[in-house]
Scaffold this active site. Structure first.
Site, short mmCIF file in Angstrom:
data_model
loop_
_atom_site.label_atom_id
_atom_site.label_comp_id
_atom_site.label_asym_id
_atom_site.label_seq_id
_atom_site.Cartn_x
_atom_site.Cartn_y
_atom_site.Cartn_z
N CYS A 1 0.83 -1.20 0.00
CA CYS A 1 0.00 0.00 0.00
C CYS A 1 0.87 1.25 0.00
O CYS A 1 1.70 1.45 0.89
CB CYS A 1 -0.92 -0.01 1.23
SG CYS A 1 -1.93 1.49 1.37
N TYR B 1 -7.51 4.76 -9.51
CA TYR B 1 -7.28 3.85 -8.40
C TYR B 1 -8.20 2.64 -8.50
O TYR B 1 -7.78 1.49 -8.28
CB TYR B 1 -7.52 4.59 -7.09
CG TYR B 1 -7.32 3.75 -5.85
CD1 TYR B 1 -6.06 3.28 -5.50
CD2 TYR B 1 -8.39 3.45 -5.01
CE1 TYR B 1 -5.87 2.51 -4.34
CE2 TYR B 1 -8.22 2.69 -3.85
CZ TYR B 1 -6.95 2.23 -3.53
OH TYR B 1 -6.77 1.48 -2.40
N GLU C 1 1.12 -0.33 -7.16
CA GLU C 1 1.10 0.91 -6.38
C GLU C 1 2.54 1.25 -6.03
O GLU C 1 3.22 0.47 -5.37
CB GLU C 1 0.28 0.73 -5.10
CG GLU C 1 -1.20 0.61 -5.32
CD GLU C 1 -1.99 0.70 -4.03
OE1 GLU C 1 -1.44 1.20 -3.02
OE2 GLU C 1 -3.16 0.28 -4.02
N ASP D 1 -2.97 -7.21 2.43
CA ASP D 1 -3.31 -6.62 1.13
C ASP D 1 -2.89 -7.59 0.02
O ASP D 1 -1.71 -7.90 -0.12
CB ASP D 1 -2.60 -5.28 0.94
CG ASP D 1 -3.09 -4.23 1.92
OD1 ASP D 1 -4.30 -4.25 2.25
OD2 ASP D 1 -2.29 -3.39 2.35
N TYR E 1 0.12 -4.88 -5.17
CA TYR E 1 0.86 -4.85 -3.91
C TYR E 1 2.19 -5.59 -4.00
O TYR E 1 2.81 -5.89 -2.99
CB TYR E 1 0.01 -5.44 -2.79
CG TYR E 1 -1.28 -4.70 -2.55
CD1 TYR E 1 -1.27 -3.36 -2.18
CD2 TYR E 1 -2.51 -5.33 -2.73
CE1 TYR E 1 -2.45 -2.67 -1.97
CE2 TYR E 1 -3.69 -4.65 -2.52
CZ TYR E 1 -3.67 -3.32 -2.15
OH TYR E 1 -4.84 -2.64 -1.95
N CYS F 1 -2.17 1.80 7.47
CA CYS F 1 -0.84 1.50 6.92
C CYS F 1 -0.58 0.02 7.16
O CYS F 1 -0.39 -0.40 8.30
CB CYS F 1 0.25 2.34 7.59
SG CYS F 1 1.91 1.92 7.01
N CYS G 1 19.24 -4.87 6.29
CA CYS G 1 19.88 -4.96 4.97
C CYS G 1 21.33 -4.52 5.09
O CYS G 1 21.62 -3.40 5.54
CB CYS G 1 19.15 -4.09 3.98
SG CYS G 1 19.84 -4.15 2.32
#
Length: 217
Positions: free
Chosen positions: A55, A86, A98, A133, A138, A201, A210
């Site tokens: 998202c 959208y 997205e 999602d 996504y 969110c 990372c």
């Protein structure tokens, strides 16, 4: 039901995608947080990057908070339909992801530092979903503008894969592609979580770090 689920996780062929439209859909004029024009010619000293991490509301907030990022915008990229809405993207019939467009100053923040935010900010092993999602919009993606960005993306993907595997995660599904056309999303999506602080969110990282540097380029 099975066919509907399968369709939602497969990118449509170009001849099966929605037709879209010739003109861009309306969007915001200025960034609601950084107070800069969203569109316009980019100064020669700046660079851009495009990321898909789920998202786009939460993704954009991650990046506008990074020192050296001078602009962000949410939009759609990686599919077939020109100037999609959208609702069209959510239908799964455009092939678009997205994404967030990030404009940054490489004298302050490196592309590798942005990749660190990318890899740590979501789970890149989930295929056509991110958390709850689900759908092609996504998917995890890095859309590169030059050979240096591609090399950095591929190098960090390999390094992150080793750490994820050691932590019990599966294979990274992130697509790394040359940057496609970017289509700005509607006004209300731009900087959504600044306008709606309690808004949704759905992002969640893996907790795996990372192994890249975070200095300036």
């Amino acid at each position: 039901m099975f066919n509907l689920l399968r369709k939602s996780t497969e990118i449509p062929a170009a001849d099966a995608a929605l037709p879209g439209r010739d003109r861009p859909i309306p969007t915001a004029e200025r960034h609601a947080v950084l107070d800069r024009p969203l569109k316009g010619e980019m100064p020669a000293n700046l660079r851009e990057a495009i990321f898909g991490m789920g998202c786009f509301w939460g993704v954009e907030r991650m990046f506008w908070q990074v020192d050296g990022v001078v602009n962000t915008a949410v939009g759609y990229a990686g599919g077939h339909t020109p100037n999609p809405t959208y609702e069209e993207v959510c239908s799964g019939r455009t092939g678009h992801n997205e994404v967030v467009r990030v404009v940054y100053d490489p004298a302050i923040v490196s592309f590798e530092a942005l990749l660190k935010v990318f890899w740590e900010g979501h789970d890149p092993t989930q295929g056509m979903r991110q958390g709850n999602d689900r759908g092609t919009q996504y998917r995890s993606g890095i859309y590169v503008f030059d050979a240096a960005q591609r090399e950095a993306a591929e190098t960090t993907r390999a390094a992150m894969q080793e750490r994820l595997r050691a932590a019990g995660y599966g294979e990274i599904t992130t697509e790394i592609r040359d940057a496609p056309a970017f289509y700005f999303a509607e006004d209300y999506h731009q900087q959504y979580l600044a306008k709606n602080p309690g808004g949704y969110c759905g992002l969640g990282g893996t907790g795996v770090t990372c192994p890249v540097g975070v200095g300036a380029a």
